[in-house]
Design a protein around this motif. Structure first.
Motif, PDB file in Angstrom:
ATOM      1  N   THR A 141     -55.703   3.517 -21.449  1.00 10.73           N
ATOM      2  CA  THR A 141     -55.682   4.912 -21.885  1.00 10.73           C
ATOM      3  C   THR A 141     -54.257   5.382 -22.142  1.00 10.73           C
ATOM      4  OG1 THR A 141     -57.686   5.315 -20.571  1.00 10.73           O
ATOM      5  CG2 THR A 141     -56.450   7.245 -21.300  1.00 10.73           C
ATOM      6  N   GLU A 142     -53.340   4.990 -21.285  1.00 12.17           N
ATOM      7  CA  GLU A 142     -51.929   5.348 -21.460  1.00 12.17           C
ATOM      8  C   GLU A 142     -51.361   4.749 -22.753  1.00 12.17           C
ATOM      9  OE1 GLU A 142     -49.865   7.302 -20.083  1.00 12.17           O
ATOM     10  OE2 GLU A 142     -50.602   7.762 -18.063  1.00 12.17           O
ATOM     11  N   ILE A 143     -51.766   3.535 -23.078  1.00 10.14           N
ATOM     12  CA  ILE A 143     -51.285   2.887 -24.309  1.00 10.14           C
ATOM     13  C   ILE A 143     -51.745   3.679 -25.532  1.00 10.14           C
ATOM     14  CG2 ILE A 143     -51.570   0.838 -25.780  1.00 10.14           C
ATOM     15  CD1 ILE A 143     -51.716  -0.773 -23.106  1.00 10.14           C
ATOM     16  N   ILE A 144     -53.007   4.101 -25.531  1.00 12.63           N
ATOM     17  CA  ILE A 144     -53.526   4.896 -26.651  1.00 12.63           C
ATOM     18  C   ILE A 144     -52.800   6.236 -26.729  1.00 12.63           C
ATOM     19  CG2 ILE A 144     -55.576   5.997 -27.638  1.00 12.63           C
ATOM     20  CD1 ILE A 144     -57.243   3.832 -26.153  1.00 12.63           C
ATOM     21  N   ALA A 145     -52.576   6.859 -25.570  1.00 10.93           N
ATOM     22  CA  ALA A 145     -51.881   8.153 -25.535  1.00 10.93           C
ATOM     23  C   ALA A 145     -50.477   8.031 -26.115  1.00 10.93           C
ATOM     24  CB  ALA A 145     -51.832   8.679 -24.106  1.00 10.93           C
ATOM     25  N   LYS A 146     -49.771   6.975 -25.762  1.00 10.17           N
ATOM     26  CA  LYS A 146     -48.411   6.772 -26.277  1.00 10.17           C
ATOM     27  C   LYS A 146     -48.424   6.506 -27.783  1.00 10.17           C
ATOM     28  CE  LYS A 146     -46.477   5.154 -21.895  1.00 10.17           C
ATOM     29  NZ  LYS A 146     -45.995   3.997 -21.110  1.00 10.17           N
ATOM     30  N   PHE A 147     -49.440   5.783 -28.242  1.00  9.65           N
ATOM     31  CA  PHE A 147     -49.606   5.532 -29.675  1.00  9.65           C
ATOM     32  C   PHE A 147     -49.768   6.858 -30.429  1.00  9.65           C
ATOM     33  CE2 PHE A 147     -53.088   5.201 -32.863  1.00  9.65           C
ATOM     34  CZ  PHE A 147     -52.389   4.574 -33.876  1.00  9.65           C
ATOM     35  N   LEU A 148     -50.622   7.752 -29.913  1.00 10.68           N
ATOM     36  CA  LEU A 148     -50.830   9.055 -30.549  1.00 10.68           C
ATOM     37  C   LEU A 148     -49.589   9.930 -30.457  1.00 10.68           C
ATOM     38  CD1 LEU A 148     -54.467   9.980 -29.438  1.00 10.68           C
ATOM     39  CD2 LEU A 148     -53.694   9.288 -31.711  1.00 10.68           C
ATOM     40  N   SER A 149     -48.927   9.849 -29.320  1.00  2.47           N
ATOM     41  CA  SER A 149     -47.725  10.662 -29.106  1.00  2.47           C
ATOM     42  C   SER A 149     -46.633  10.306 -30.112  1.00  2.47           C
ATOM     43  CB  SER A 149     -47.212  10.474 -27.671  1.00  2.47           C
ATOM     44  OG  SER A 149     -46.113  11.299 -27.416  1.00  2.47           O
ATOM     45  N   GLU A 150     -46.473   9.024 -30.382  1.00  2.00           N
ATOM     46  CA  GLU A 150     -45.463   8.592 -31.351  1.00  2.00           C
ATOM     47  C   GLU A 150     -45.806   9.085 -32.750  1.00  2.00           C
ATOM     48  OE1 GLU A 150     -45.211   4.387 -30.945  1.00  2.00           O
ATOM     49  OE2 GLU A 150     -44.263   4.470 -28.963  1.00  2.00           O
ATOM     50  N   LEU A 151     -47.102   9.083 -33.089  1.00  2.00           N
ATOM     51  CA  LEU A 151     -47.514   9.622 -34.381  1.00  2.00           C
ATOM     52  C   LEU A 151     -47.229  11.116 -34.457  1.00  2.00           C
ATOM     53  CD1 LEU A 151     -51.001   8.001 -35.123  1.00  2.00           C
ATOM     54  CD2 LEU A 151     -48.868   7.602 -36.334  1.00  2.00           C
ATOM     55  N   ALA A 152     -47.539  11.824 -33.368  1.00  2.00           N
ATOM     56  CA  ALA A 152     -47.400  13.276 -33.347  1.00  2.00           C
ATOM     57  C   ALA A 152     -45.952  13.720 -33.518  1.00  2.00           C
ATOM     58  CB  ALA A 152     -47.962  13.830 -32.046  1.00  2.00           C
ATOM     59  N   ARG A 153     -45.022  12.941 -32.986  1.00  2.00           N
ATOM     60  CA  ARG A 153     -43.604  13.323 -33.084  1.00  2.00           C
ATOM     61  C   ARG A 153     -43.116  13.343 -34.528  1.00  2.00           C
ATOM     62  NH1 ARG A 153     -42.936   9.482 -28.688  1.00  2.00           N
ATOM     63  NH2 ARG A 153     -42.983  10.599 -26.709  1.00  2.00           N
ATOM     64  N   GLU A 154     -43.800  12.617 -35.394  1.00  2.00           N
ATOM     65  CA  GLU A 154     -43.396  12.555 -36.797  1.00  2.00           C
ATOM     66  C   GLU A 154     -43.900  13.757 -37.600  1.00  2.00           C
ATOM     67  OE1 GLU A 154     -45.017   8.942 -38.245  1.00  2.00           O
ATOM     68  OE2 GLU A 154     -43.986   7.668 -36.786  1.00  2.00           O
ATOM     69  N   LYS A 155     -44.787  14.559 -37.004  1.00  2.00           N
ATOM     70  CA  LYS A 155     -45.462  15.621 -37.758  1.00  2.00           C
ATOM     71  C   LYS A 155     -44.890  17.000 -37.434  1.00  2.00           C
ATOM     72  CE  LYS A 155     -48.197  12.274 -38.937  1.00  2.00           C
ATOM     73  NZ  LYS A 155     -48.211  11.690 -40.276  1.00  2.00           N
ATOM     74  N   GLY A 156     -45.043  17.925 -38.380  1.00  2.00           N
ATOM     75  CA  GLY A 156     -44.674  19.319 -38.146  1.00  2.00           C
ATOM     76  C   GLY A 156     -45.735  20.027 -37.340  1.00  2.00           C
ATOM     77  N   MET A 157     -45.422  21.181 -36.788  1.00  2.00           N
ATOM     78  CA  MET A 157     -46.326  21.851 -35.867  1.00  2.00           C
ATOM     79  C   MET A 157     -46.859  23.199 -36.360  1.00  2.00           C
ATOM     80  SD  MET A 157     -46.577  20.017 -33.053  1.00  2.00           S
ATOM     81  CE  MET A 157     -45.723  18.842 -32.015  1.00  2.00           C
ATOM     82  N   GLN A 158     -46.067  23.989 -37.065  1.00  2.00           N
ATOM     83  CA  GLN A 158     -46.378  25.396 -37.261  1.00  2.00           C
ATOM     84  C   GLN A 158     -47.727  25.629 -37.931  1.00  2.00           C
ATOM     85  OE1 GLN A 158     -44.572  27.669 -35.796  1.00  2.00           O
ATOM     86  NE2 GLN A 158     -46.028  29.233 -36.442  1.00  2.00           N
ATOM     87  N   GLU A 159     -47.980  24.923 -39.019  1.00  2.00           N
ATOM     88  CA  GLU A 159     -49.233  25.108 -39.753  1.00  2.00           C
ATOM     89  C   GLU A 159     -50.433  24.808 -38.870  1.00  2.00           C
ATOM     90  OE1 GLU A 159     -51.375  26.061 -43.297  1.00  2.00           O
ATOM     91  OE2 GLU A 159     -49.329  26.409 -42.615  1.00  2.00           O
ATOM     92  N   TYR A 160     -50.314  23.811 -38.026  1.00  2.00           N
ATOM     93  CA  TYR A 160     -51.433  23.396 -37.210  1.00  2.00           C
ATOM     94  C   TYR A 160     -51.672  24.343 -36.038  1.00  2.00           C
ATOM     95  CZ  TYR A 160     -50.635  19.442 -40.166  1.00  2.00           C
ATOM     96  OH  TYR A 160     -50.470  18.664 -41.277  1.00  2.00           O
ATOM     97  N   ARG A 161     -50.619  24.992 -35.592  1.00  2.00           N
ATOM     98  CA  ARG A 161     -50.800  25.986 -34.534  1.00  2.00           C
ATOM     99  C   ARG A 161     -51.652  27.147 -35.028  1.00  2.00           C
ATOM    100  NH1 ARG A 161     -48.015  24.728 -30.100  1.00  2.00           N
ATOM    101  NH2 ARG A 161     -46.136  23.456 -30.283  1.00  2.00           N
ATOM    102  N   LYS A 162     -51.527  27.504 -36.306  1.00  2.00           N
ATOM    103  CA  LYS A 162     -52.352  28.570 -36.874  1.00  2.00           C
ATOM    104  C   LYS A 162     -53.827  28.166 -36.882  1.00  2.00           C
ATOM    105  CE  LYS A 162     -48.671  30.315 -39.885  1.00  2.00           C
ATOM    106  NZ  LYS A 162     -48.233  30.514 -41.303  1.00  2.00           N
ATOM    107  N   ILE A 163     -54.104  26.939 -37.286  1.00  2.00           N
ATOM    108  CA  ILE A 163     -55.479  26.464 -37.301  1.00  2.00           C
ATOM    109  C   ILE A 163     -56.025  26.383 -35.880  1.00  2.00           C
ATOM    110  CG2 ILE A 163     -56.995  24.548 -37.915  1.00  2.00           C
ATOM    111  CD1 ILE A 163     -55.969  26.064 -40.301  1.00  2.00           C
ATOM    112  N   GLN A 164     -55.199  25.902 -34.949  1.00  2.00           N
ATOM    113  CA  GLN A 164     -55.634  25.831 -33.555  1.00  2.00           C
ATOM    114  C   GLN A 164     -55.947  27.223 -33.016  1.00  2.00           C
ATOM    115  OE1 GLN A 164     -56.775  23.808 -31.711  1.00  2.00           O
ATOM    116  NE2 GLN A 164     -56.540  24.478 -29.610  1.00  2.00           N
ATOM    117  N   GLY A 165     -55.172  28.220 -33.440  1.00  2.00           N
ATOM    118  CA  GLY A 165     -55.446  29.595 -33.018  1.00  2.00           C
ATOM    119  C   GLY A 165     -56.809  30.061 -33.494  1.00  2.00           C
ATOM    120  N   ALA A 166     -57.167  29.717 -34.729  1.00  2.00           N
ATOM    121  CA  ALA A 166     -58.482  30.076 -35.265  1.00  2.00           C
ATOM    122  C   ALA A 166     -59.600  29.383 -34.493  1.00  2.00           C
ATOM    123  CB  ALA A 166     -58.553  29.703 -36.746  1.00  2.00           C
TER     124      ALA A 166
END
Length: 263
Positions: A141-166
Protein backbone atom coordinates in the motif's frame (compact mmCIF):
# COMPACT_ATOMS: atom_id res chain seq x y z
CA UNK A 1 -13.72 -12.91 1.19
CA UNK A 2 -12.34 -10.29 3.56
CA UNK A 3 -13.00 -6.58 3.00
CA UNK A 4 -10.73 -4.45 5.18
CA UNK A 5 -10.29 -0.73 5.60
CA UNK A 6 -6.68 -0.13 6.55
CA UNK A 7 -5.08 2.83 8.32
CA UNK A 8 -5.80 4.96 5.28
CA UNK A 9 -5.74 8.35 7.01
CA UNK A 10 -2.10 8.01 8.06
CA UNK A 11 -0.92 6.66 4.70
CA UNK A 12 -2.78 9.36 2.77
CA UNK A 13 -1.49 12.15 5.03
CA UNK A 14 2.11 10.92 5.01
CA UNK A 15 2.16 11.01 1.22
CA UNK A 16 0.33 14.36 0.80
CA UNK A 17 -2.57 12.68 -1.00
CA UNK A 18 -5.51 14.25 0.87
CA UNK A 19 -6.61 16.12 -2.25
CA UNK A 20 -6.61 13.03 -4.45
CA UNK A 21 -7.35 9.89 -2.40
CA UNK A 22 -10.64 9.42 -0.55
CA UNK A 23 -10.12 5.96 0.91
CA UNK A 24 -7.97 2.84 0.72
CA UNK A 25 -9.35 -0.64 1.21
CA UNK A 26 -8.22 -4.21 0.71
CA UNK A 27 -10.18 -7.21 -0.55
CA UNK A 28 -8.66 -10.66 -0.30
CA UNK A 29 -9.63 -14.29 -0.45
CA UNK A 30 -7.08 -17.01 0.22
CA UNK A 31 -9.38 -20.04 0.10
CA UNK A 32 -9.09 -23.01 -2.24
CA UNK A 33 -8.84 -22.18 -5.97
CA UNK A 34 -12.20 -21.26 -7.47
CA UNK A 35 -13.91 -18.47 -9.38
CA UNK A 36 -15.46 -15.63 -7.41
CA UNK A 37 -17.69 -12.74 -8.47
CA UNK A 38 -17.71 -9.38 -6.67
CA UNK A 39 -20.64 -7.03 -7.31
CA UNK A 40 -20.26 -3.24 -7.15
CA UNK A 41 -22.66 -0.32 -7.57
CA UNK A 42 -22.12 3.31 -8.59
CA UNK A 43 -20.60 5.41 -5.81
CA UNK A 44 -19.30 8.45 -7.69
CA UNK A 45 -15.60 7.67 -7.31
CA UNK A 46 -13.00 6.29 -9.72
CA UNK A 47 -9.89 4.52 -8.46
CA UNK A 48 -6.81 2.46 -9.09
CA UNK A 49 -6.44 -1.20 -8.24
CA UNK A 50 -3.46 -3.45 -7.70
CA UNK A 51 -4.64 -7.01 -8.35
CA UNK A 52 -2.88 -10.26 -7.54
CA UNK A 53 -4.86 -13.06 -9.14
CA UNK A 54 -4.39 -15.74 -11.72
CA UNK A 55 -7.18 -14.25 -13.83
CA UNK A 56 -9.80 -11.50 -13.57
CA UNK A 57 -12.45 -9.93 -15.80
CA UNK A 58 -14.65 -6.82 -15.72
CA UNK A 59 -18.22 -7.84 -16.45
CA UNK A 60 -20.39 -7.37 -18.48
CA UNK A 61 -17.62 -6.04 -20.75
CA UNK A 62 -15.68 -9.32 -20.43
CA UNK A 63 -12.53 -7.21 -20.27
CA UNK A 64 -9.47 -8.92 -18.83
CA UNK A 65 -8.08 -7.14 -15.79
CA UNK A 66 -4.40 -6.33 -15.52
CA UNK A 67 -2.23 -6.26 -12.40
CA UNK A 68 -2.43 -2.46 -12.06
CA UNK A 69 -5.42 -0.66 -13.54
CA UNK A 70 -7.46 2.53 -13.38
CA UNK A 71 -11.26 2.41 -13.34
CA UNK A 72 -13.62 5.28 -14.11
CA UNK A 73 -17.09 6.31 -13.01
CA UNK A 74 -19.21 3.17 -12.74
CA UNK A 75 -22.79 4.17 -13.50
CA UNK A 76 -24.30 0.77 -14.29
CA UNK A 77 -23.95 -2.12 -11.81
CA UNK A 78 -20.87 -4.20 -12.60
CA UNK A 79 -19.04 -7.32 -11.46
CA UNK A 80 -15.46 -8.47 -11.21
CA UNK A 81 -14.95 -12.15 -11.96
CA UNK A 82 -11.73 -13.17 -10.21
CA UNK A 83 -9.86 -16.40 -9.68
CA UNK A 84 -9.29 -17.23 -5.99
CA UNK A 85 -6.87 -16.75 -4.27
CA UNK A 86 -6.67 -13.02 -4.91
CA UNK A 87 -5.58 -9.75 -3.31
CA UNK A 88 -6.95 -6.36 -4.33
CA UNK A 89 -5.61 -3.06 -2.98
CA UNK A 90 -7.95 -0.27 -4.00
CA UNK A 91 -7.16 3.44 -3.85
CA UNK A 92 -10.52 5.18 -4.18
CA UNK A 93 -9.86 8.56 -5.82
CA UNK A 94 -11.81 11.78 -5.66
CA UNK A 95 -13.84 12.21 -8.86
CA UNK A 96 -11.47 14.69 -10.55
CA UNK A 97 -8.26 12.81 -9.63
CA UNK A 98 -8.28 10.38 -12.57
CA UNK A 99 -8.06 13.33 -14.96
CA UNK A 100 -5.54 15.18 -12.80
CA UNK A 101 -3.13 12.31 -12.20
CA UNK A 102 -3.41 10.35 -15.45
CA UNK A 103 -4.77 12.88 -17.98
CA UNK A 104 -7.29 10.36 -19.32
CA UNK A 105 -10.56 11.06 -21.13
CA UNK A 106 -12.83 10.55 -18.12
CA UNK A 107 -16.01 10.20 -20.18
CA UNK A 108 -14.50 7.38 -22.24
CA UNK A 109 -13.48 5.67 -19.00
CA UNK A 110 -17.07 5.57 -17.68
CA UNK A 111 -18.11 1.96 -16.90
CA UNK A 112 -14.67 0.80 -17.97
CA UNK A 113 -11.07 0.38 -16.81
CA UNK A 114 -7.64 0.94 -18.34
CA UNK A 115 -4.31 -0.79 -17.88
CA UNK A 116 -2.05 1.79 -16.24
CA UNK A 117 0.87 0.62 -18.36
CA UNK A 118 -1.03 1.81 -21.46
CA UNK A 119 -1.66 5.33 -20.11
CA UNK A 120 0.64 7.77 -21.92
CA UNK A 121 3.39 9.27 -19.79
CA UNK A 122 2.85 6.93 -16.82
CA UNK A 123 5.78 4.67 -15.92
CA UNK A 124 4.65 1.79 -13.70
CA UNK A 125 7.37 -0.79 -14.37
CA UNK A 126 9.38 -0.15 -11.20
CA UNK A 127 6.46 -0.01 -8.73
CA UNK A 128 4.77 -2.98 -10.41
CA UNK A 129 7.95 -5.05 -10.22
CA UNK A 130 8.33 -4.21 -6.52
CA UNK A 131 4.65 -4.96 -5.79
CA UNK A 132 5.07 -8.46 -7.23
CA UNK A 133 7.70 -9.34 -4.59
CA UNK A 134 6.81 -10.96 -1.22
CA UNK A 135 5.78 -7.93 0.86
CA UNK A 136 3.13 -7.24 3.48
CA UNK A 137 -0.12 -5.56 2.46
CA UNK A 138 0.95 -2.41 4.33
CA UNK A 139 4.23 -2.29 2.42
CA UNK A 140 2.46 -2.76 -0.92
CA UNK A 141 0.00 0.00 0.00
CA UNK A 142 2.85 2.38 0.81
CA UNK A 143 4.46 1.67 -2.58
CA UNK A 144 1.22 2.58 -4.38
CA UNK A 145 0.83 5.71 -2.24
CA UNK A 146 4.35 6.86 -3.09
CA UNK A 147 3.70 6.18 -6.79
CA UNK A 148 0.60 8.43 -6.66
CA UNK A 149 2.37 11.04 -4.58
CA UNK A 150 5.14 11.39 -7.17
CA UNK A 151 2.53 11.86 -9.90
CA UNK A 152 0.66 14.43 -7.82
CA UNK A 153 3.75 16.58 -7.28
CA UNK A 154 3.94 17.16 -11.03
CA UNK A 155 0.40 18.59 -11.19
CA UNK A 156 -1.11 21.99 -10.40
CA UNK A 157 -3.64 22.33 -7.61
CA UNK A 158 -5.86 25.42 -7.89
CA UNK A 159 -8.30 24.26 -10.56
CA UNK A 160 -8.83 20.95 -8.80
CA UNK A 161 -9.49 22.55 -5.44
CA UNK A 162 -12.49 24.29 -7.02
CA UNK A 163 -13.88 21.00 -8.28
CA UNK A 164 -13.22 19.36 -4.91
CA UNK A 165 -15.15 22.20 -3.27
CA UNK A 166 -18.15 21.46 -5.50
CA UNK A 167 -17.93 17.75 -4.72
CA UNK A 168 -17.77 18.44 -0.98
CA UNK A 169 -20.92 20.57 -1.14
CA UNK A 170 -22.78 17.80 -2.99
CA UNK A 171 -21.64 15.23 -0.41
CA UNK A 172 -22.58 17.49 2.51
CA UNK A 173 -26.09 17.79 1.05
CA UNK A 174 -26.26 14.03 0.37
CA UNK A 175 -26.88 14.81 -3.29
CA UNK A 176 -29.88 17.00 -2.57
CA UNK A 177 -28.76 20.26 -4.11
CA UNK A 178 -29.80 21.72 -7.47
CA UNK A 179 -27.13 22.56 -10.03
CA UNK A 180 -28.17 26.22 -10.14
CA UNK A 181 -27.80 26.48 -6.35
CA UNK A 182 -24.42 24.75 -6.49
CA UNK A 183 -23.22 27.13 -9.19
CA UNK A 184 -24.41 30.10 -7.15
CA UNK A 185 -22.48 28.94 -4.08
CA UNK A 186 -19.34 28.55 -6.17
CA UNK A 187 -19.80 31.94 -7.85
CA UNK A 188 -19.84 30.43 -11.32
CA UNK A 189 -22.37 29.67 -14.07
CA UNK A 190 -24.24 26.40 -14.53
CA UNK A 191 -22.70 26.04 -17.97
CA UNK A 192 -19.15 26.42 -16.63
CA UNK A 193 -19.88 24.00 -13.78
CA UNK A 194 -21.24 21.34 -16.15
CA UNK A 195 -18.27 21.78 -18.48
CA UNK A 196 -15.74 21.39 -15.68
CA UNK A 197 -17.52 18.31 -14.24
CA UNK A 198 -17.68 16.66 -17.66
CA UNK A 199 -13.98 17.39 -18.20
CA UNK A 200 -12.57 16.43 -14.80
CA UNK A 201 -15.14 14.02 -13.35
CA UNK A 202 -16.54 12.43 -16.51
CA UNK A 203 -20.21 12.98 -15.69
CA UNK A 204 -22.38 16.11 -15.20
CA UNK A 205 -22.89 17.50 -11.67
CA UNK A 206 -26.57 16.48 -11.71
CA UNK A 207 -25.70 12.83 -12.35
CA UNK A 208 -22.97 12.88 -9.71
CA UNK A 209 -25.49 14.29 -7.21
CA UNK A 210 -27.94 11.50 -8.08
CA UNK A 211 -25.23 8.90 -7.43
CA UNK A 212 -24.49 10.43 -4.02
CA UNK A 213 -28.24 10.49 -3.27
CA UNK A 214 -28.45 6.83 -4.31
CA UNK A 215 -25.46 5.85 -2.17
CA UNK A 216 -26.98 7.57 0.88
CA UNK A 217 -30.23 5.65 0.48
CA UNK A 218 -28.31 2.40 -0.22
CA UNK A 219 -26.40 2.84 3.05
CA UNK A 220 -29.71 3.22 4.90
CA UNK A 221 -31.11 0.08 3.27
CA UNK A 222 -27.89 -1.84 3.98
CA UNK A 223 -27.97 -1.01 7.71
CA UNK A 224 -31.71 -1.65 8.01
CA UNK A 225 -32.10 1.80 9.57
CA UNK A 226 -35.78 2.25 8.70
CA UNK A 227 -39.22 0.96 9.71
CA UNK A 228 -40.97 1.41 6.37
CA UNK A 229 -39.59 1.81 2.86
CA UNK A 230 -41.30 5.19 2.66
CA UNK A 231 -38.97 6.35 5.45
CA UNK A 232 -36.01 5.84 3.12
CA UNK A 233 -37.89 7.44 0.23
CA UNK A 234 -38.69 10.75 1.89
CA UNK A 235 -35.60 11.02 4.10
CA UNK A 236 -33.46 10.86 0.97
CA UNK A 237 -35.38 13.44 -1.02
CA UNK A 238 -37.27 11.27 -3.50
CA UNK A 239 -40.64 12.56 -4.70
CA UNK A 240 -42.41 9.24 -4.20
CA UNK A 241 -41.82 5.51 -3.82
CA UNK A 242 -42.04 4.70 -7.54
CA UNK A 243 -39.39 7.34 -8.32
CA UNK A 244 -37.16 5.88 -5.60
CA UNK A 245 -37.55 2.30 -6.86
CA UNK A 246 -36.78 3.34 -10.45
CA UNK A 247 -33.62 5.07 -9.26
CA UNK A 248 -32.46 2.04 -7.22
CA UNK A 249 -33.10 -0.31 -10.14
CA UNK A 250 -31.19 2.01 -12.48
CA UNK A 251 -28.03 1.78 -10.39
CA UNK A 252 -28.26 -1.80 -9.09
CA UNK A 253 -30.58 -3.79 -11.33
CA UNK A 254 -32.51 -4.82 -8.19
CA UNK A 255 -35.41 -3.46 -6.16
CA UNK A 256 -34.88 -2.18 -2.57
CA UNK A 257 -36.25 -5.28 -0.82
CA UNK A 258 -33.99 -7.54 -2.90
CA UNK A 259 -31.03 -5.45 -1.76
CA UNK A 260 -32.10 -5.69 1.88
CA UNK A 261 -32.23 -9.49 1.64
CA UNK A 262 -28.65 -9.52 0.28
CA UNK A 263 -27.30 -7.88 3.44
Amino acid sequence: MMWNLIDATKIIANNDLELFVKEIFVLEDGDDPKSSQLTFYADGYPGIVYLQSEKGFLLPRKKELTAFFLYGQMIAPYELSIRVPYLMIVFQLYPFAAKLLFDVDTQKLNDDCADLSSVKGIAIENPLETLATPLSISQKTEIIAKFLSELAREKGMQEYRKIQGAIQIIEDHKGLIAVNELAKRLNTTERTLRRKFNHYVGIPPKKFAKIIQFQTSLDQISTGDFLKLTDVVYENGYADQSHFIRNIKKFTGKNPLQLKRLQ
